[in-house]
Design a protein around this motif. Sequence first.
Motif, PDB file in Angstrom:
ATOM      1  N   TYR A  54       3.525   1.849  -1.379  1.00 29.73           N
ATOM      2  CA  TYR A  54       3.992   2.004  -2.942  1.00 29.73           C
ATOM      3  C   TYR A  54       3.122   2.724  -3.640  1.00 29.73           C
ATOM      4  O   TYR A  54       3.222   3.353  -4.392  1.00 29.73           O
ATOM      5  N   LEU A  55       1.779   2.250  -3.299  1.00 25.64           N
ATOM      6  CA  LEU A  55       0.784   2.564  -4.321  1.00 25.64           C
ATOM      7  C   LEU A  55       0.408   4.134  -3.732  1.00 25.64           C
ATOM      8  O   LEU A  55       0.276   5.076  -4.721  1.00 25.64           O
ATOM      9  N   LEU A  69       0.749  -1.139  -0.047  1.00 24.21           N
ATOM     10  CA  LEU A  69       0.024  -0.019  -0.023  1.00 24.21           C
ATOM     11  C   LEU A  69       0.934   0.980  -0.011  1.00 24.21           C
ATOM     12  O   LEU A  69       0.330   2.331  -0.568  1.00 24.21           O
ATOM     13  N   THR A 123       3.172   6.475  -5.471  1.00 24.00           N
ATOM     14  CA  THR A 123       2.924   6.622  -6.952  1.00 24.00           C
ATOM     15  C   THR A 123       1.740   7.529  -6.947  1.00 24.00           C
ATOM     16  O   THR A 123       1.802   8.596  -7.721  1.00 24.00           O
ATOM     17  N   VAL A 124       0.694   7.599  -6.318  1.00 20.30           N
ATOM     18  CA  VAL A 124      -0.410   8.566  -6.156  1.00 20.30           C
ATOM     19  C   VAL A 124      -0.088   9.848  -5.921  1.00 20.30           C
ATOM     20  O   VAL A 124      -0.181  10.844  -6.639  1.00 20.30           O
TER      21      VAL A 124
END
Length: 269
Positions: A147-148, A145, A151-152
């Motif tokens: 890393y997600l 999570l 990215t966002v």
Amino acid sequence: MASLPTLRKARVLFGNGFAIMTAYRAQIFIWMLSGTLSLVMMLVWIGQAAQAPGGRVGGYSGADFASYFLSVWLAGQMIVVWVAWELDFQIRQGTLSPKLLRPLDPIWLHLSEHLSERLVRLPLMLLLLALFAFLTHARFSPRPLDYLLFTVLVLLGFAFRFLWEYATGLLAFWMDSSTSFSDLNWLLYSALGGLFAPLSFYPAVVQDVARFTPFPYMLGLPAELLSGRASLRSALWGLLILAAWTALFGGLRLWMWRAGLRKYGAVGA
């Protein structure tokens, strides 16, 4: 859903931008090497940790500093923007005029070039990150999570910085050189973003002010996520603040563009 003509235009713009950026691979590599201040700061803080009692400074060990500043470097590389310089030159030299004859806002041309440059930059950037992480024993978050969310935040940070710098470049409609503001932009971005040190090292009053600005969420917060030091709550707060600033500058950019074109046309451009 985007129409077929819109998708076709986007594909052509991106393909053209990618071709241009591929031709300048060596220059992109030089740009990457010139953006290594965070790596210099990493070495400084690792040295401080090595000399400190217990091998820690402010709760950070040498490996923690490596993880943080390598993550700052990665986030910074992904949100590099140069559009203010291009706009300043085009407006002052009159080379903007031919672009106005096209049935397309020039912002999409600039955006396609920036996004294409990221694609060219990405493989070498990840290779260098892996090398630096190996040499410094950096440790990154084990949670997918993080890393997600990283990215966002980076995507939103790029969107804000692009609109912010675009608005700065549009000041050339009203002044001799808009790039004189670029140094101030960089100082705010670097100091409050966490490029020199984690924001937790700053005085409490600075932290209180900074948390309502977009800057900590462009570098510092993504870096803390990638190094496993940020909570979900702080990430969601950062997304909210950054989204609000992005929407604000999206509207400001559009207003400045329309007002600037009226002035630009009034002087015969």
